[in-house]
Design a protein around this motif. Structure first.
Motif, mmCIF file in Angstrom:
data_model
loop_
_atom_site.group_PDB
_atom_site.id
_atom_site.type_symbol
_atom_site.label_atom_id
_atom_site.label_comp_id
_atom_site.label_asym_id
_atom_site.label_seq_id
_atom_site.Cartn_x
_atom_site.Cartn_y
_atom_site.Cartn_z
ATOM 1 N N ASN A 93 0.702 -1.038 0.003
ATOM 2 C CA ASN A 93 -0.048 -0.058 0.056
ATOM 3 C C ASN A 93 0.958 1.291 0.116
ATOM 4 O OD1 ASN A 93 -2.480 -1.451 -0.035
ATOM 5 N ND2 ASN A 93 -2.594 -1.543 2.065
ATOM 6 N N LEU A 94 1.926 1.239 0.882
ATOM 7 C CA LEU A 94 2.731 2.491 0.919
ATOM 8 C C LEU A 94 3.475 2.511 -0.594
ATOM 9 C CD1 LEU A 94 4.305 4.541 2.422
ATOM 10 C CD2 LEU A 94 6.000 2.878 3.152
ATOM 11 N N GLU A 95 3.786 1.667 -1.194
ATOM 12 C CA GLU A 95 4.596 1.712 -2.614
ATOM 13 C C GLU A 95 3.595 2.095 -3.403
ATOM 14 O OE1 GLU A 95 5.282 -1.917 -4.730
ATOM 15 O OE2 GLU A 95 7.526 -1.291 -4.938
ATOM 16 N N ASP A 96 2.352 1.558 -3.388
ATOM 17 C CA ASP A 96 1.211 1.990 -4.590
ATOM 18 C C ASP A 96 0.984 3.525 -4.230
ATOM 19 O OD1 ASP A 96 1.340 -0.444 -5.661
ATOM 20 O OD2 ASP A 96 -0.583 -1.244 -4.467
ATOM 21 N N ARG B 187 16.703 5.156 -12.047
ATOM 22 C CA ARG B 187 15.437 4.857 -12.212
ATOM 23 C C ARG B 187 15.009 3.536 -12.834
ATOM 24 N NH1 ARG B 187 14.667 7.876 -16.570
ATOM 25 N NH2 ARG B 187 14.417 9.732 -15.267
ATOM 26 N N GLU B 188 16.222 2.923 -13.576
ATOM 27 C CA GLU B 188 16.157 1.680 -13.992
ATOM 28 C C GLU B 188 15.985 0.568 -12.988
ATOM 29 O OE1 GLU B 188 18.568 -1.259 -17.133
ATOM 30 O OE2 GLU B 188 18.269 0.973 -17.548
ATOM 31 N N THR B 189 17.242 0.915 -12.109
ATOM 32 C CA THR B 189 17.414 -0.027 -11.120
ATOM 33 C C THR B 189 16.150 -0.092 -10.075
ATOM 34 O OG1 THR B 189 19.877 0.502 -11.122
ATOM 35 C CG2 THR B 189 19.145 -0.550 -9.201
ATOM 36 N N ILE C 128 10.033 -4.389 -8.775
ATOM 37 C CA ILE C 128 9.570 -5.646 -9.337
ATOM 38 C C ILE C 128 9.790 -6.845 -8.510
ATOM 39 C CG2 ILE C 128 9.528 -7.270 -11.220
ATOM 40 C CD1 ILE C 128 9.664 -4.706 -13.050
ATOM 41 N N VAL C 129 11.201 -6.865 -8.150
ATOM 42 C CA VAL C 129 11.753 -7.965 -7.419
ATOM 43 C C VAL C 129 11.027 -8.074 -6.020
ATOM 44 C CG1 VAL C 129 13.752 -9.167 -6.418
ATOM 45 C CG2 VAL C 129 13.730 -8.570 -8.797
ATOM 46 N N LEU C 130 11.112 -6.826 -5.379
ATOM 47 C CA LEU C 130 10.413 -6.994 -3.929
ATOM 48 C C LEU C 130 8.961 -7.381 -4.271
ATOM 49 C CD1 LEU C 130 10.501 -5.770 -1.211
ATOM 50 C CD2 LEU C 130 9.618 -3.731 -1.987
ATOM 51 N N LYS C 131 8.172 -7.172 -5.281
ATOM 52 C CA LYS C 131 6.713 -7.588 -5.177
ATOM 53 C C LYS C 131 6.969 -9.107 -5.192
ATOM 54 C CE LYS C 131 4.132 -3.608 -6.911
ATOM 55 N NZ LYS C 131 3.411 -3.202 -8.114
ATOM 56 N N GLU C 132 7.887 -9.655 -6.011
ATOM 57 C CA GLU C 132 7.947 -11.082 -6.064
ATOM 58 C C GLU C 132 8.221 -11.674 -4.845
ATOM 59 O OE1 GLU C 132 10.217 -11.739 -9.615
ATOM 60 O OE2 GLU C 132 8.708 -10.867 -10.731
ATOM 61 N N GLU C 133 9.429 -11.085 -4.125
ATOM 62 C CA GLU C 133 10.059 -11.858 -3.080
ATOM 63 C C GLU C 133 9.590 -11.634 -1.782
ATOM 64 O OE1 GLU C 133 12.463 -14.213 -3.510
ATOM 65 O OE2 GLU C 133 12.150 -14.118 -5.527
ATOM 66 N N LEU C 134 8.902 -10.489 -1.517
ATOM 67 C CA LEU C 134 8.341 -9.887 -0.128
ATOM 68 C C LEU C 134 7.562 -11.189 0.455
ATOM 69 C CD1 LEU C 134 8.515 -7.944 1.903
ATOM 70 C CD2 LEU C 134 6.456 -6.833 0.950
ATOM 71 N N PRO C 135 6.514 -11.806 -0.022
ATOM 72 C CA PRO C 135 5.967 -12.878 0.619
ATOM 73 C C PRO C 135 6.902 -13.916 1.140
ATOM 74 C CG PRO C 135 5.053 -12.487 -1.365
ATOM 75 C CD PRO C 135 6.037 -11.723 -1.326
ATOM 76 N N HIS C 136 7.969 -14.321 0.558
ATOM 77 C CA HIS C 136 8.890 -15.353 0.842
ATOM 78 C C HIS C 136 9.579 -14.814 2.090
ATOM 79 C CE1 HIS C 136 7.878 -17.720 -2.469
ATOM 80 N NE2 HIS C 136 8.208 -16.674 -3.395
#
Length: 132
Positions: A25-28, A96-98, A104-112
């Motif tokens: 939510n914070l990121e959005d 900006r690219e990094t 994108i990686v954070l969204k994928e890995e945060l649940p793990h």
């Protein structure tokens, strides 16, 4: 002053728990704010573009009478434009690219990561018992 004392002064009794939904939510919200700012700046640039010369003249005129270091400021701006701007622009593009890739990686890995954190918290008493 401890963190708890500072929080109580601010009227905060307990820090909210940080979980996946809070982070997303914070990121959005931050992404939305950046989009709004970008649109606003784009509109302002489009509106002010015909007056660029007048604005530059006004800023220069004000700076001439504002301080004693106006000539140094002009020299710095010209030197920066000639030598540093291209490097700064490239670095900002890389940043900006990094940022976009890491988001994108954070969204994928945060649940793990959150699962691993919970597992560590569950196993901490057992690990403490083994150390004793």
């Amino acid at each position: 002053m401890s963190l708890n004392n500072m929080l109580s002064v601010l009227g905060i009794r307990k820090l909210p728990a940080v979980d996946e939904n809070t982070v997303l939510n914070l990121e959005d919200n931050c992404a939305h704010a950046l989009d709004v700012i970008e649109l606003g700046v784009g509109k302002a640039r489009k509106i002010l573009r015909p007056y660029k010369g007048l604005i530059m003249f006004g800023v220069g005129f004000i700076c001439t009478f504002y301080g004693k270091n106006f000539t140094y400021s002009i020299l710095f701006v010209q030197a920066f434009r000639a030598g540093g701007w291209s490097q700064i622009k490239k670095a900002m593009d890389d940043l900006r690219e990094t940022y976009n890739r890491s988001r994108i990686v954070l969204k994928e890995e945060l649940p793990h990561v959150l699962e691993a954190k919970d597992a560590l918290l569950r196993l901490k008493p057992e690990l403490d018992a083994l150390e004793a």
